[in-house]
Design an enzyme around this catalytic site. Sequence first.
Site, short mmCIF file in Angstrom:
data_model
loop_
_atom_site.label_atom_id
_atom_site.label_comp_id
_atom_site.label_asym_id
_atom_site.label_seq_id
_atom_site.Cartn_x
_atom_site.Cartn_y
_atom_site.Cartn_z
N ASP A 47 0.86 -1.18 0.00
CA ASP A 47 0.00 0.00 0.00
C ASP A 47 0.90 1.24 0.00
OD1 ASP A 47 -2.72 1.20 0.22
OD2 ASP A 47 -1.88 2.03 2.06
N HIS B 269 -4.34 10.75 5.80
CA HIS B 269 -3.24 9.98 6.37
C HIS B 269 -2.49 10.69 7.51
CE1 HIS B 269 -0.83 12.62 3.85
NE2 HIS B 269 -1.28 12.07 2.73
N HIS C 208 -5.43 6.44 7.70
CA HIS C 208 -4.79 5.53 6.76
C HIS C 208 -3.27 5.56 6.99
CE1 HIS C 208 -8.13 4.60 3.89
NE2 HIS C 208 -8.64 5.64 4.51
N ASP D 266 -2.33 -0.56 6.62
CA ASP D 266 -3.27 -0.96 5.58
C ASP D 266 -2.81 -2.21 4.84
OD1 ASP D 266 -4.85 1.12 6.27
OD2 ASP D 266 -4.67 2.23 4.39
#
Length: 238
Positions: A7, A57, A152, A157
């Site tokens: 990711d 994020h 995130h 992730d």
Amino acid sequence: MRQIVLDTETTGMPVEEGHRLIEIGAVELVDRRLTHNNYHQYLNPERAVDAGAFAVHGLSNDFLESKPRFNEVADEFLEYVRGAELVIHNAAFDVGFLDAELKRLGYPPLTEHVDRVTDSLAIAREKHPGQRNSLDALCRRYQIDNSDRTLHGALLDSEILADVYLALTGGQWDLSFDNPAETATAGQAALGTIPVDRPRLRVLGADDGERTAHEAWVERLRKVDEAFRWPGTSSISD
């Protein structure tokens, strides 16, 4: 079989507007088991992070300023993924950003360094048509704990995606580090020994979004059926 579940996080989107990578996270699966041979790297993107991306994020310009640039870690990253199958959710997004970074260095695209790229989102859409298939939605569907995912993060992730991918592709998805032979023996010994007083199996009902998607799909089928039905014949709802 070596697989890398990967990711990324970026300064924003789309890549065509010059947005850059700011984080890469990856976990390794060998024969469908986590090895803990992970890869994680924050990057200085040499440009500002968009406010919308920061809200997702939480990686600020100040935090990233002291991190290495992609050209400083590119060879190390490519050595880590070399020859493996990459598993990525919505792979076109992450691969597009990685290819843009590699192109700046005059390197071949990512697919020339790895065995292949598998898009877990495409697998989920094929297995669950008409339903939400985001990582969060799949965690709910497969009862995978993502309670730590308030923001995130590429490494977190990728760890969650490993669970999701193994559940999506069926069969055994235990992530323990038991001896494979011992695990197989234990599994064989357990066959036919389920106690008669075992708890009832849990029935998972569809959530509101899944029911709405299903109703829309049925309505679409009805309209197609009416449009192409031969006069005098009954419809699929009759």
